[in-house]
Design an enzyme around this catalytic site. Structure first.
Site, short mmCIF file in Angstrom:
data_model
loop_
_atom_site.label_atom_id
_atom_site.label_comp_id
_atom_site.label_asym_id
_atom_site.label_seq_id
_atom_site.Cartn_x
_atom_site.Cartn_y
_atom_site.Cartn_z
N LEU A 90 -77.67 -91.18 -55.87
CA LEU A 90 -77.76 -89.75 -55.55
C LEU A 90 -76.35 -89.17 -55.69
CD1 LEU A 90 -80.03 -89.81 -52.37
CD2 LEU A 90 -80.60 -88.70 -54.53
N ASP A 91 -76.23 -88.04 -56.38
CA ASP A 91 -74.89 -87.48 -56.53
C ASP A 91 -74.43 -86.84 -55.22
OD1 ASP A 91 -75.96 -84.87 -56.41
OD2 ASP A 91 -76.08 -84.68 -58.58
N VAL A 92 -73.19 -86.37 -55.20
CA VAL A 92 -72.58 -85.90 -53.95
C VAL A 92 -73.38 -84.77 -53.32
CG1 VAL A 92 -70.55 -84.80 -52.96
CG2 VAL A 92 -70.26 -86.65 -54.61
N ARG A 229 -81.48 -79.57 -61.18
CA ARG A 229 -80.82 -78.26 -61.00
C ARG A 229 -80.98 -77.41 -62.26
NH1 ARG A 229 -76.77 -81.92 -58.96
NH2 ARG A 229 -77.02 -82.08 -56.71
#
Length: 312
Positions: A90-92, A229
């Site tokens: 999972l990205d930041v 996104r």
């Protein structure tokens, strides 16, 4: 003496924290608790120590004394490093279910990766503006009107996205849909690419709609959080407006759900051991269903551990 756990478990990764820091925090906590647990008694060896005899003269007496090499201050911590592997990252900016493996769980992570299981996200969006990175934290590049957008119009766009991705799913699955094999795979829910493919959305629906905000539930394969996104951004364009993503939260990763994910206050040895035990059966069942024809050495290891735990 505390035993090093082995298997798969899930934690909840908060937004704003890198996945590597989460993994390191779990490892640090486990090492601290393993090293704090009582260890085996120091070994004893026979030494001849000076002692006064009956006549007052110094002599030697045999005595059992601890081996100094076993003293904690000499030996240092028993555990210095644990091999903890990370599943789908999972990205930041993203949060949610984050699967980790310890011990032989590192190999199980590879097996689960080869299953190409669906992951589920809730994705928040905001109509009316666009940014350079598609998130609400990015640099603003455009503002637009959004009053003309309705839930019905949004759901029509979502239906088009799902239909387009369904065709891609069938194409990358490399299955002749007219065969008995395709029928049997469809019944078992196993129609999915079993190799590399572009990101594929298997289902998408609107959970909440209250202009300018909306929330989607997205089922997908081989995605990145940045891809999700971008999907929000493209939905805004299709609706003749713009949109930014306000949240990406993973609520399921294969067989692991939010209910399985340990909060930070639960990142301790006992909770992790319990989580590994609680998830063993469904991990084993999924691996047998999807990879049943492949090497079963890890499944046999899981069977042995489950039997041992049941007896203890």
């Amino acid at each position: 003496m505390a035993a090093v756990p082995g298997g798969l478990f899930a934690v909840y990764k908060p937004a704003g924290v890198a996945w590597g820091r989460v993994r390191d925090a779990v490892e640090t906590r486990l090492l601290r608790e393993l090293n704090a647990a009582p260890g085996r008694a120091p070994r004893q060896h026979v030494r001849f120590l000076p002692a006064p005899g009956d006549d007052g003269a110094m002599g030697l007496v045999a005595a059992r004394v601890p081996v100094l090499a076993d003293h904690p201050l000499v030996r240092g911590p028993r555990f210095r490093r644990l091999k903890i592997g990370a599943g789908h990252r999972l990205d930041v900016k993203a949060s949610g279910v984050f699967v980790l493996g310890v011990g032989h769980g590192n190999k199980l992570l590879t097996d689960l990766y080869n299953c190409h299981l669906t992951k589920v996200y809730t994705v928040g969006g905001l109509f009316g503006k666009a940014t350079d990175d598609f998130s609400d934290m990015g640099k603003l590049v455009e503002k637009t009107t959004f009053d003309h957008i309705t839930r019905e119009k949004l759901e029509r766009i979502l239906a088009v996205i799902q239909g387009t991705n369904h065709k891609a799913l069938l194409m990358h699955s490399n299955i002749d849909m007219k065969t008995q094999e395709a029928y049997e795979l469809a019944v078992k829910g196993l129609i999915r690419p079993m190799g590399k493919s572009p990101p594929i959305i298997t289902a998408i629906r609107c959970l909440q709609f209250s202009l300018p905000e909306f929330q989607l539930e997205v089922h997908c394969l081989h995605e990145t959080q940045q891809y999700l996104r971008k999907i929000v951004h493209e939905i805004g364009l299709e609706l003749k407006s713009s949109a930014v993503c306000t949240q990406v939260r993973r609520i399921r990763d294969g067989v692991f759900t939010l209910d399985d994910a340990l909060l930070r206050t639960q990142w301790n040895l006992q909770s992790i051991q319990n989580a590994i035990w609680d998830c063993q059966l469904k991990v084993k069942t999924e691996l047998e269903k999807t990879l049943g024809h492949q090497d079963k050495s890890n499944l046999h290891k899981m069977d042995a551990e489950m039997a041992h735990a049941a007896d203890s």
